[in-house]
Enzyme design. Sequence first.
Site, PDB file in Angstrom:
ATOM      1  N   GLN A  10     -15.927 -17.794 -21.469  1.00  0.00           N
ATOM      2  CA  GLN A  10     -16.643 -18.419 -20.233  1.00  0.00           C
ATOM      3  C   GLN A  10     -16.640 -19.873 -20.493  1.00  0.00           C
ATOM      4  O   GLN A  10     -16.845 -20.523 -21.617  1.00  0.00           O
ATOM      5  CB  GLN A  10     -18.073 -18.202 -20.079  1.00  0.00           C
ATOM      6  CG  GLN A  10     -18.834 -18.696 -18.994  1.00  0.00           C
ATOM      7  CD  GLN A  10     -18.248 -18.226 -17.664  1.00  0.00           C
ATOM      8  OE1 GLN A  10     -17.726 -17.106 -17.464  1.00  0.00           O
ATOM      9  NE2 GLN A  10     -18.115 -19.215 -16.614  1.00  0.00           N
ATOM     10  N   LYS A  65     -20.195 -10.878 -13.872  1.00  0.00           N
ATOM     11  CA  LYS A  65     -18.988 -10.243 -14.375  1.00  0.00           C
ATOM     12  C   LYS A  65     -19.050  -9.038 -15.115  1.00  0.00           C
ATOM     13  O   LYS A  65     -18.512  -8.128 -14.790  1.00  0.00           O
ATOM     14  CB  LYS A  65     -17.945 -11.350 -15.411  1.00  0.00           C
ATOM     15  CG  LYS A  65     -17.725 -12.293 -14.566  1.00  0.00           C
ATOM     16  CD  LYS A  65     -16.909 -13.551 -15.618  1.00  0.00           C
ATOM     17  CE  LYS A  65     -16.590 -14.689 -14.636  1.00  0.00           C
ATOM     18  NZ  LYS A  65     -16.233 -15.926 -15.356  1.00  0.00           N
ATOM     19  N   ASP A  98      -7.820 -14.187 -17.439  1.00  0.00           N
ATOM     20  CA  ASP A  98      -8.375 -15.535 -16.868  1.00  0.00           C
ATOM     21  C   ASP A  98      -6.830 -16.273 -16.572  1.00  0.00           C
ATOM     22  O   ASP A  98      -6.870 -17.269 -15.696  1.00  0.00           O
ATOM     23  CB  ASP A  98      -9.188 -16.441 -17.835  1.00  0.00           C
ATOM     24  CG  ASP A  98     -10.474 -16.435 -16.986  1.00  0.00           C
ATOM     25  OD1 ASP A  98     -10.847 -16.128 -16.048  1.00  0.00           O
ATOM     26  OD2 ASP A  98     -11.527 -17.410 -17.739  1.00  0.00           O
TER      27      ASP A  98
END
Length: 305
Positions: free
Chosen positions: A104, A60, A129
């Site tokens: 994460q 990422k 997200d």
Amino acid sequence: MNTNSVINSKIIDGKKKSLAIREWIKVEILKLKESYNFIPGLAVIIVGDDPASHIYVKNKEKQSIEVGMNSWKYVLPANSSEKQIIYQINKLNNDSNVDGILVQLPLPKISNALERNVINAISPEKDVDGLSIVNSGKLVYGDNGLFPATPSGCIILLKHLPINLSGKKALVIGRSNLVGKPIANMLLKENCTVTVAHSKTKNLIEECKEADIIIAAIGIPNFIKGEWIKKDSIIIDVGINRIDNIDNTQKVIVGDVDYEGAINVCSAITPVPGGVGPMTIACLLLNTLKGSCIRRNIEPPVYNF
Ligand code: NAD
């Protein structure tokens, strides 16, 4: 509808599409810098030292930098409490240079933090997200928001096929908050007739045989068989499963669909790897770009599907 080279014979090339998206983002970031003098930035929090999670975060970071974004990584100890993780989130919520915040997942078992509390501590406008209650609600309502990257990637790939999604029977297998539920809502928005199957579904084979589109997000290697699939259907395989190869000499990655069996029956299929997987980071970066503009009251550039 667009029939460009993202689909080569039956194979839907997510790697190629994700590259095209990232090239587009790069250009848009340069334009934003020139016109408004800012660079979108993504902050990633990783708790603990799980090697797989660190690889995901590294990718990422790498891809954010490649498109010209600012990128920050915060590594917290595995035993961080919910309060400590949320403290870091709040600092980033209040940092005007940060446009996207991502934690994460999964969090390490040793941490007492509840994932839903952590996710919902992120300001909805920085929740790239798209997993917070606010953004999930917006998706269900059909409002504008930031939506989960993997399902968004699936929709982009579907929209590149020479078909009209409206009225198609779509079967989503899996009902997670990360993939199954959001993609079901996205397919409804595209006017598909959506069925959601899960571990308690009876007659899954019959459901598969009726579907024009199958989205497999199960997490069981090669689970969906070619003979379950309707002729000329479209298969989007979200699964990423690491298994031993045929002679047990190394690990290979396979999807939830038996690719060899399915490819002879379907009209289009995403391979694993190289299908949905590469689309995820590209869509995360699209969300960061979009969020960075909305937060500054700038009309976000629209990616032309
Ligand atoms: P999950 O474990 O949260 O959910 C799996 C779902 O599959 C559940 O809803 C369950 O009800 C359903 N299921 C389990 N057994 C079933 C059965 N026998 N029949 C029908 N349904 C069954 O997993 P997830 O996070 O949604 O991920 C699913 C898969 O997608 C995994 O392989 C994961 O690695 C992969 N994934 C890929 C990406 C990507 O970037 N491509 C992103 C997220 C997840």
